[in-house]
Design an enzyme around this catalytic site. Structure first.
Site, PDB file in Angstrom:
ATOM      1  N   LYS A  81      10.542   3.817  -6.338  1.00  0.00           N
ATOM      2  CA  LYS A  81      10.498   4.666  -5.133  1.00  0.00           C
ATOM      3  C   LYS A  81      11.915   4.839  -4.600  1.00  0.00           C
ATOM      4  O   LYS A  81      12.690   3.860  -4.573  1.00  0.00           O
ATOM      5  CB  LYS A  81       9.599   4.005  -4.093  1.00  0.00           C
ATOM      6  N   SER A 156       3.084   7.050   1.764  1.00  0.00           N
ATOM      7  CA  SER A 156       4.315   7.725   1.482  1.00  0.00           C
ATOM      8  C   SER A 156       4.789   7.596   0.040  1.00  0.00           C
ATOM      9  O   SER A 156       5.614   8.407  -0.394  1.00  0.00           O
ATOM     10  CB  SER A 156       5.424   7.190   2.394  1.00  0.00           C
ATOM     11  N   SER A 180       1.144   2.685   2.376  1.00  0.00           N
ATOM     12  CA  SER A 180       1.863   3.581   1.470  1.00  0.00           C
ATOM     13  C   SER A 180       1.810   3.240  -0.004  1.00  0.00           C
ATOM     14  O   SER A 180       2.243   4.063  -0.821  1.00  0.00           O
ATOM     15  CB  SER A 180       3.329   3.658   1.868  1.00  0.00           C
TER      16      SER A 180
HETATM   17  N1  GLN Z   1       1.184   6.580   6.539  1.00  0.00           N
HETATM   18  C1  GLN Z   1       1.751   5.523   7.311  1.00  0.00           C
HETATM   19  C2  GLN Z   1       2.903   6.054   8.125  1.00  0.00           C
HETATM   20  O1  GLN Z   1       3.070   7.216   8.118  1.00  0.00           O
HETATM   21  C3  GLN Z   1       2.185   4.405   6.418  1.00  0.00           C
HETATM   22  C4  GLN Z   1       3.454   4.686   5.747  1.00  0.00           C
HETATM   23  C5  GLN Z   1       3.944   3.528   4.932  1.00  0.00           C
HETATM   24  O2  GLN Z   1       3.197   2.612   4.624  1.00  0.00           O
HETATM   25  N2  GLN Z   1       5.224   3.561   4.631  1.00  0.00           N
HETATM   26  O3  GLN Z   1       3.606   5.349   8.758  1.00  0.00           O
END
Ligand code: GLN
Length: 487
Positions: A81, A156, A180
């Site tokens: 990532k 994400s 995420s």
């Molecule tokens: N969707 C969640 C957010 O927008 C989690 C994102 C993540 O785990 N980095 O914060």
């Protein structure tokens, strides 16, 4: 042959490599060729460096020939990532702010993968600074779901999930602050593990919300997730939140633990908003465990309904602090025509950050401001403790909790324009981060429209070995992992 290789799990490829039936160069070439073929449709990568990957693969082949193979990951292309540092490669967090930034060093997890012989492969797309649930918030373009290119891969870590599902890597790393890793794994039909807070070092990870962030693997199988976890876990002096704990051989333990287990079903995770096809697939998985002799027990996590609000206070508060380092002076984007230094900060940040990141910095600054700190941030911390306590109470009665990972299968790109609708994607994953627990998403079926569905198993702190064994028992009795998207 190449097509068969790219969808094989690490465990099988390692056997082929050891038997010299294939070489790491051949495997890496197959992955590169696949990536070049499907990337125009999937867009999982922000960048990749095939010459570097092939050089790593050649070094791996040389090690194996010299009898110095480093184990199952030696020669396996693992995608990373684009918030995890890889020395000499771009590190963008999918933000204009870091569009031209190059990592000066390896993250601890990158270094550990290299020590295990893995071919460190490509920088995977994400929502800008890991803020989002669809990978549409990337400054460099959205990633699409390989199962249906009109849909999102989740987020994400959408690039990490989509690349794996599409055969553009053999395993990948992501980060999980509120879901995420698990949510995109569910939406793309692969395994995704968020380890216990503190099990994996975050040194070299771009910080989003430091009390929640964890790095973890995406893999085709639970066994592969165990292999990658074994390689990246462990105490690191350079991350003061990393925990000193014995790292078991997760892969061996998988096969030694047979249950039956006591499985808790939190009733709050099966309420309004849950798609009926997701509910049905998860119910079938529960029936499977029951038939295996597991005790299935309904439990309650009474503070669940506050999870999303608490998360979006704590995560934004921490992000407003973490992202203050992007000031146009020390890192990243710098505005061209500023009047003075304060104007330079303003303009650089105004130009460099996208709308969701700005929304969160503003929200986070507000909840931390002196007049509102007690009402929001402090109160959220108290509710966070109650949420953690709910889980620990449940674990007095059961070994593991079973829930859906995401309330719905992959949704259409552009469908969730309202930020609140997007935040609700995380309702089943956020509690795990707030409580610091390990959670894994495992494929458990397909919708009538052919979209993958995932179930989530939530374990006790540092009991990844047991968590993975429970997931493995389900996976072995089903063949969801043998289906691949056609691109
Ligand atoms: N969707 C969640 C957010 O927008 C989690 C994102 C993540 O785990 N980095 O914060």
């Amino acid at each position: 042959m190449a097509d068969e290789l790219i969808f094989k799990p690490v465990a099988e490829l390692a056997a082929l490599l050891d038997a010299k039936k294939i070489s790491a160069v051949e495997l890496t070439q197959a992955v590169v060729a696949r990536t070049q073929a499907v990337e125009p449709q999937v867009r999982a990568f922000n960048s990749f460096d095939q010459a570097d990957a092939l050089a790593q693969a050649a070094a791996s082949d040389a090690r194996r020939s010299a009898g110095q193979g480093r184990g199952p990951l030696d020669g396996i292309p693992v995608g990373i990532k684009d918030v995890i540092s890889v020395a000499g490669q771009p590190l963008t967090a999918s933000s204009k702010m870091l569009a031209n930034f190059v990592s000066p060093y390896d993250a601890t997890v990158t270094e550990k993968l290299r020590n295990a012989g893995a071919v460190v492969w490509g920088r995977l797309n994400l929502d800008e600074f890991a803020m989002g649930s669809s990978t549409e918030n990337s400054a460099f373009g959205a990633t699409r779901n390989p199962w249906d290119l009109t849909r999102v891969p989740g987020g994400s870590s959408g690039g990490s999930a989509a690349a794996l599902a599409a055969g553009e890597a053999i395993a990948t790393l992501g980060s999980d602050t509120g879901g995420s890793i698990r949510q995109p794994a569910a939406l793309c039909g692969v395994v995704g593990l968020k380890p216990t807070y503190g099990l994996v070092s975050r040194y070299g990870l771009i910080a989003f919300a430091s009390s929640l962030d964890q790095i973890g693997p995406f893999a085709r199988t639970v066994e592969d997730a165990a292999i990658v976890l074994g390689a990246i876990a462990g105490h690191d002096e350079r991350d003061s939140t990393s925990f000193k704990t014995e790292i078991p051989d997760y892969r061996t333990e998988l096969k030694q633990r047979n249950g039956p287990w006591r499985i808790g079903i939190p009733k709050e995770y099966f309420g309004a908003g849950l798609d009926p096809e997701v509910a049905a697939a998860v119910e079938k998985a529960i029936a499977f465990y029951r038939a295996q002799g597991c005790e299935i027990k309904q439990v309650s996590l009474p503070h669940t309904e506050h999870g999303v609000s608490v998360y979006y206070i704590i995560a934004t508060a921490e992000c407003s602090s973490n992202l203050s380092r992007y000031d146009g002076i020390r890192y990243g984007h710098r505005a061209k025509q500023a009047k003075d230094v304060v104007d330079l900060y303003f303009q650089s940040r105004a130009e460099g950050f996208g709308p969701e990141v700005k929304r969160r910095i503003i929200l986070g600054t507000y909840v931390l401001s002196s007049g509102y700190y007690d009402a929001y941030y402090l109160r959220a911390q108290k509710v966070r403790t109650l949420i953690r306590q709910d889980f620990l109470n449940a674990f007095r009665e059961v070994d593991v909790l079973l829930t859906p990972t995401s309330p719905t299968p992959a949704f259409k790109a552009g469908e969730k324009a309202d930020p609140l609708a997007m935040y609700l994607c995380d309702i089943y994953t956020i509690g795990v981060n707030l409580a610091g627990l390990p959670g894994v998403s495992v494929p458990c079926g397909f919708s009538s429209g052919g979209l993958p569905i995932g179930l989530q198993l939530i374990g006790q702190p540092f009991k990844e070995a047991e968590l993975l064994a429970i997931a493995h028992a389900y996976e072995q009795a089903h063949n969801w992992k043998d289906r691949h998207p056609t691109l």
